[in-house]
Design a protein around this motif. Structure first.
Motif, mmCIF file in Angstrom:
data_model
loop_
_atom_site.group_PDB
_atom_site.id
_atom_site.type_symbol
_atom_site.label_atom_id
_atom_site.label_comp_id
_atom_site.label_asym_id
_atom_site.label_seq_id
_atom_site.Cartn_x
_atom_site.Cartn_y
_atom_site.Cartn_z
ATOM 1 N N MET A 1 0.824 -1.198 0.000
ATOM 2 C CA MET A 1 0.000 0.000 0.000
ATOM 3 C C MET A 1 0.860 1.251 0.000
ATOM 4 N N GLN A 2 1.958 1.190 0.714
ATOM 5 C CA GLN A 2 2.836 2.349 0.750
ATOM 6 C C GLN A 2 3.935 2.217 -0.297
ATOM 7 N N ARG A 3 3.836 3.015 -1.335
ATOM 8 C CA ARG A 3 4.850 3.008 -2.373
ATOM 9 C C ARG A 3 5.288 4.436 -2.597
ATOM 10 N N ASN A 4 6.535 4.606 -3.064
ATOM 11 C CA ASN A 4 6.978 5.978 -3.257
ATOM 12 C C ASN A 4 6.366 6.571 -4.511
ATOM 13 N N SER A 5 6.464 7.899 -4.616
ATOM 14 C CA SER A 5 5.804 8.604 -5.709
ATOM 15 C C SER A 5 6.350 8.191 -7.063
ATOM 16 N N LEU A 36 -5.485 -7.856 -18.050
ATOM 17 C CA LEU A 36 -4.063 -8.031 -17.777
ATOM 18 C C LEU A 36 -3.628 -7.342 -16.488
ATOM 19 N N ARG A 37 -4.591 -6.892 -15.713
ATOM 20 C CA ARG A 37 -4.294 -6.128 -14.506
ATOM 21 C C ARG A 37 -3.459 -6.948 -13.514
ATOM 22 N N GLY A 38 -2.695 -6.238 -12.709
ATOM 23 C CA GLY A 38 -1.851 -6.920 -11.744
ATOM 24 C C GLY A 38 -1.846 -6.254 -10.394
ATOM 25 N N GLY A 39 -2.921 -5.529 -10.085
ATOM 26 C CA GLY A 39 -2.998 -4.810 -8.829
ATOM 27 C C GLY A 39 -3.465 -5.689 -7.684
ATOM 28 N N SER A 40 -3.846 -5.049 -6.585
ATOM 29 C CA SER A 40 -4.233 -5.790 -5.390
ATOM 30 C C SER A 40 -5.744 -5.762 -5.198
ATOM 31 N N ASP A 41 -6.185 -6.512 -4.193
ATOM 32 C CA ASP A 41 -7.586 -6.540 -3.817
ATOM 33 C C ASP A 41 -7.750 -6.110 -2.357
ATOM 34 N N ASN A 42 -6.913 -5.173 -1.917
ATOM 35 C CA ASN A 42 -6.995 -4.677 -0.553
ATOM 36 C C ASN A 42 -8.258 -3.846 -0.355
ATOM 37 N N HIS A 43 -8.538 -3.521 0.899
ATOM 38 C CA HIS A 43 -9.653 -2.625 1.175
ATOM 39 C C HIS A 43 -9.359 -1.229 0.645
ATOM 40 N N VAL A 44 -8.087 -0.854 0.612
ATOM 41 C CA VAL A 44 -7.691 0.465 0.110
ATOM 42 C C VAL A 44 -6.284 0.383 -0.467
ATOM 43 N N ASP A 45 -6.063 1.058 -1.584
ATOM 44 C CA ASP A 45 -4.746 1.092 -2.231
ATOM 45 C C ASP A 45 -4.444 2.503 -2.712
ATOM 46 N N GLN A 46 -3.182 2.872 -2.626
ATOM 47 C CA GLN A 46 -2.750 4.138 -3.214
ATOM 48 C C GLN A 46 -2.475 3.875 -4.696
ATOM 49 N N ASN A 50 -0.938 10.325 -3.241
ATOM 50 C CA ASN A 50 -1.958 10.930 -2.381
ATOM 51 C C ASN A 50 -3.392 10.709 -2.845
ATOM 52 N N ILE A 51 -3.599 9.755 -3.767
ATOM 53 C CA ILE A 51 -4.943 9.331 -4.154
ATOM 54 C C ILE A 51 -5.105 7.862 -3.787
ATOM 55 N N TYR A 52 -6.116 7.590 -2.980
ATOM 56 C CA TYR A 52 -6.394 6.233 -2.531
ATOM 57 C C TYR A 52 -7.768 5.808 -3.030
ATOM 58 N N VAL A 53 -7.866 4.559 -3.464
ATOM 59 C CA VAL A 53 -9.146 4.003 -3.912
ATOM 60 C C VAL A 53 -9.469 2.813 -3.016
ATOM 61 N N GLY A 54 -10.735 2.728 -2.591
ATOM 62 C CA GLY A 54 -11.077 1.626 -1.704
ATOM 63 C C GLY A 54 -12.558 1.333 -1.655
#
Length: 204
Positions: A1-5, A36-46, A50-54
């Protein structure tokens, strides 16, 4: 969830993004990008600095919002038949709230909110220490669509770039109606970019 800019701003290179003359892909091609997506299924992701989707769980978890230091919330599923939190729910957190009563239905016209939502996100990012949380019920369709529109309107991204950027960090799946509305926006913005470029080339 925490990644640098720098990591968050990385865009994937492909023939669709590297073509010297960009044309909006078909809905089928856009769908394939999402497969082809490779993202996560967390409750919230950056998904962007400074933009989070959840999802609704994260929206109701004040502890989570505080830990992320969220200052603005955009609820894309507002209203009594959706995630009915509202500004009062966050009164003790000093969070600026904006709600859109949208439904995850391909027939729902979410495009009428694209610019207002994009401007709210931009305002949040421009505020001191601003962090915006954009959510709906699952955090994959309505909220994702509004973040994609923001990236296209204010970050000058094509729809392809925006899809790749967000889906790298979170599994998203705008319904076909929303994807079609984003495609229409992409065509419109692409035409505007072409006219601006042509004007700059020819001069007064």
């Amino acid at each position: 969830m925490q990644r640098n800019s720098r990591m968050l701003r990385t865009r994937d290179s492909s023939p669709l993004t590297r073509s010297p003359i960009y044309e909006t892909p078909s809905l089928t091609d856009l769908q394939q990008l999402l497969w082809l997506r490779g993202g996560s299924d967390n409750h919230v992701d950056q998904v962007w600095p400074n933009i989070y989707v959840g999802d609704a769980w994260a929206a109701r978890s004040k502890a989570t919002l505080q830990s992320l230091k969220i200052t603005h919330i955009l609820n894309a599923a507002d209203g009594p038949y959706n995630i009915d939190t509202g500004a009062k729910y966050y009164a003790d957190l000093q969070i600026e709230y904006y709600g859109i009563e949208a439904f995850d239905d391909p027939a729902f016209d979410l495009s009428v909110f694209f610019y207002d939502a994009a401007n709210f996100i931009r305002k949040a990012l421009n505020s001191s220490g601003g962090k915006v949380f954009v959510h709906c019920a699952m955090g994959v369709s309505r909220s994702a669509t509004l973040v994609l529109a923001f990236l296209m309107i204010h970050e000058n991204m094509t729809l392809v770039d925006a899809l790749k950027t967000v889906s790298t960090h979170r599994n998203i799946c705008p319904n076909m109606g929303f994807l079609s509305q984003l495609r229409d926006l992409d065509i419109k913005l692409n035409e505007e970019r072409k006219k601006t470029k042509a004007s700059a080339t020819t001069g007064p």
